[in-house]
Write a protein that holds these residues in place. Structure first.
Motif, mmCIF file in Angstrom:
data_model
loop_
_atom_site.group_PDB
_atom_site.id
_atom_site.type_symbol
_atom_site.label_atom_id
_atom_site.label_comp_id
_atom_site.label_asym_id
_atom_site.label_seq_id
_atom_site.Cartn_x
_atom_site.Cartn_y
_atom_site.Cartn_z
ATOM 1 N N ASN A 94 31.650 35.466 16.656
ATOM 2 C CA ASN A 94 30.925 34.370 15.973
ATOM 3 C C ASN A 94 28.487 34.854 16.144
ATOM 4 O OD1 ASN A 94 32.797 32.914 17.045
ATOM 5 N ND2 ASN A 94 32.206 32.237 15.004
ATOM 6 N N ARG A 95 28.920 35.330 17.893
ATOM 7 C CA ARG A 95 27.198 36.247 18.015
ATOM 8 C C ARG A 95 27.956 37.591 18.996
ATOM 9 N NH1 ARG A 95 26.031 32.534 15.407
ATOM 10 N NH2 ARG A 95 25.156 30.570 16.767
ATOM 11 N N ILE A 96 26.085 38.006 18.982
ATOM 12 C CA ILE A 96 26.843 39.737 19.481
ATOM 13 C C ILE A 96 25.683 39.749 20.421
ATOM 14 C CG2 ILE A 96 26.922 40.990 16.983
ATOM 15 C CD1 ILE A 96 28.730 42.831 19.039
ATOM 16 N N PHE A 97 25.750 40.505 21.323
ATOM 17 C CA PHE A 97 24.230 40.939 22.044
ATOM 18 C C PHE A 97 24.490 42.131 22.870
ATOM 19 C CE2 PHE A 97 25.979 38.174 25.342
ATOM 20 C CZ PHE A 97 25.388 38.352 26.560
ATOM 21 N N GLU A 117 39.748 52.272 15.162
ATOM 22 C CA GLU A 117 39.595 52.243 16.787
ATOM 23 C C GLU A 117 39.543 50.511 17.438
ATOM 24 O OE1 GLU A 117 37.258 55.420 17.899
ATOM 25 O OE2 GLU A 117 38.285 56.732 18.012
ATOM 26 N N ILE A 118 39.103 50.045 16.465
ATOM 27 C CA ILE A 118 38.630 49.266 16.063
ATOM 28 C C ILE A 118 39.148 47.632 16.827
ATOM 29 C CG2 ILE A 118 37.757 46.335 15.348
ATOM 30 C CD1 ILE A 118 36.070 48.412 13.484
ATOM 31 N N HIS A 119 39.327 46.815 18.302
ATOM 32 C CA HIS A 119 39.982 46.404 18.770
ATOM 33 C C HIS A 119 40.147 44.757 18.790
ATOM 34 C CE1 HIS A 119 39.637 49.166 21.906
ATOM 35 N NE2 HIS A 119 41.237 49.239 21.226
ATOM 36 N N ILE A 120 39.008 44.680 17.851
ATOM 37 C CA ILE A 120 38.632 42.849 17.589
ATOM 38 C C ILE A 120 37.896 43.117 16.165
ATOM 39 C CG2 ILE A 120 37.680 40.956 17.993
ATOM 40 C CD1 ILE A 120 38.645 41.282 20.736
ATOM 41 N N PRO A 121 38.527 42.754 15.072
ATOM 42 C CA PRO A 121 37.091 42.672 14.063
ATOM 43 C C PRO A 121 36.447 41.233 13.528
ATOM 44 C CG PRO A 121 38.888 41.337 13.042
ATOM 45 C CD PRO A 121 40.047 42.185 14.899
ATOM 46 N N TRP A 124 33.009 47.043 25.456
ATOM 47 C CA TRP A 124 31.798 48.683 25.697
ATOM 48 C C TRP A 124 31.820 48.650 24.697
ATOM 49 C CZ3 TRP A 124 34.218 53.854 23.074
ATOM 50 C CH2 TRP A 124 32.827 54.705 23.521
ATOM 51 N N LYS A 125 31.844 48.556 23.430
ATOM 52 C CA LYS A 125 30.853 49.211 22.117
ATOM 53 C C LYS A 125 31.089 48.485 20.992
ATOM 54 C CE LYS A 125 30.553 53.431 20.497
ATOM 55 N NZ LYS A 125 30.990 54.722 20.276
ATOM 56 N N GLY A 126 30.275 48.161 20.369
ATOM 57 C CA GLY A 126 30.342 47.127 18.630
ATOM 58 C C GLY A 126 29.362 46.899 18.080
ATOM 59 N N ASP A 127 29.894 46.662 16.806
ATOM 60 C CA ASP A 127 28.630 46.901 16.295
ATOM 61 C C ASP A 127 27.754 45.780 15.634
ATOM 62 O OD1 ASP A 127 30.308 45.218 14.485
ATOM 63 O OD2 ASP A 127 31.123 47.366 13.489
ATOM 64 N N GLU A 128 27.037 45.926 14.640
ATOM 65 C CA GLU A 128 26.234 44.381 14.310
ATOM 66 C C GLU A 128 26.738 43.472 13.422
ATOM 67 O OE1 GLU A 128 22.849 46.546 12.481
ATOM 68 O OE2 GLU A 128 21.965 47.046 14.736
ATOM 69 N N ALA A 129 27.918 43.380 12.812
ATOM 70 C CA ALA A 129 28.688 43.265 12.373
ATOM 71 C C ALA A 129 29.175 42.103 13.124
ATOM 72 C CB ALA A 129 29.843 43.547 11.142
ATOM 73 N N GLY A 130 30.090 42.508 14.752
ATOM 74 C CA GLY A 130 30.817 42.222 15.816
ATOM 75 C C GLY A 130 31.882 42.938 15.125
ATOM 76 N N MET A 160 42.206 35.646 24.034
ATOM 77 C CA MET A 160 40.882 35.026 23.792
ATOM 78 C C MET A 160 39.891 35.150 22.512
ATOM 79 S SD MET A 160 42.339 33.326 26.614
ATOM 80 C CE MET A 160 41.079 31.905 26.248
ATOM 81 N N ALA A 161 39.576 36.275 22.170
ATOM 82 C CA ALA A 161 39.034 35.801 21.329
ATOM 83 C C ALA A 161 39.066 34.948 20.271
ATOM 84 C CB ALA A 161 39.218 37.018 20.628
ATOM 85 N N GLY A 162 41.106 35.801 20.328
ATOM 86 C CA GLY A 162 41.354 34.716 18.641
ATOM 87 C C GLY A 162 41.778 33.327 19.124
ATOM 88 N N ALA A 163 42.247 32.394 20.273
ATOM 89 C CA ALA A 163 42.071 31.272 20.182
ATOM 90 C C ALA A 163 40.927 31.119 20.462
ATOM 91 C CB ALA A 163 43.272 31.468 22.368
#
Length: 106
Positions: free
Chosen positions: A86-89, A77-81, A32-38, A53-56
């Motif tokens: 590796n890539r975000i858009f 509130e962050i679910h994945i650090p 839903w939401k992410g920052d530029e650091a991922g 799956m992101a961890g695997a």
């Protein structure tokens, strides 16, 4: 029957079947939401399998509905650090499908 052909070990007096962990070369997740650091935040049922799956995966690619500057997200509130991404858009043209209950008239 479940343990047939698999390695079984005893831990604390109880027998356990050993299973291999999930492995993936790529994980493509939608947040839903992410920052530029991922760092990613999910909504609703997207929390079920995206985080494991992101961890695997060796490489995680995240598509977000809203991309915000670093420091905007609440750390609680962050679910994945970001270290796992590796890539975000920021995606475009999200279609929000909403189920509508229909009933026949009596």
């Amino acid at each position: 029957e479940v343990a047939e052909g698999k390695e079984v070990r005893e831990f604390n007096g109880k027998m356990h079947v050993l299973e291999h962990a999930y492995k993936a070369d790529f994980a493509i997740v939608k947040a839903w939401k992410g920052d530029e650091a991922g760092n990613l935040i999910f909504k609703g049922t997207a929390r079920n399998f995206n985080a494991p799956m992101a961890g695997a995966a060796k490489i995680t690619i995240a598509e977000v509905e809203e991309l915000v500057p670093v420091g905007t997200l609440d750390p609680n509130e962050i679910h994945i650090p970001g270290i796992m991404v590796n890539r975000i858009f920021q995606g475009e043209k999200f279609e929000k499908r909403i189920e509508q209950r229909t009933v026949r008239q009596k």
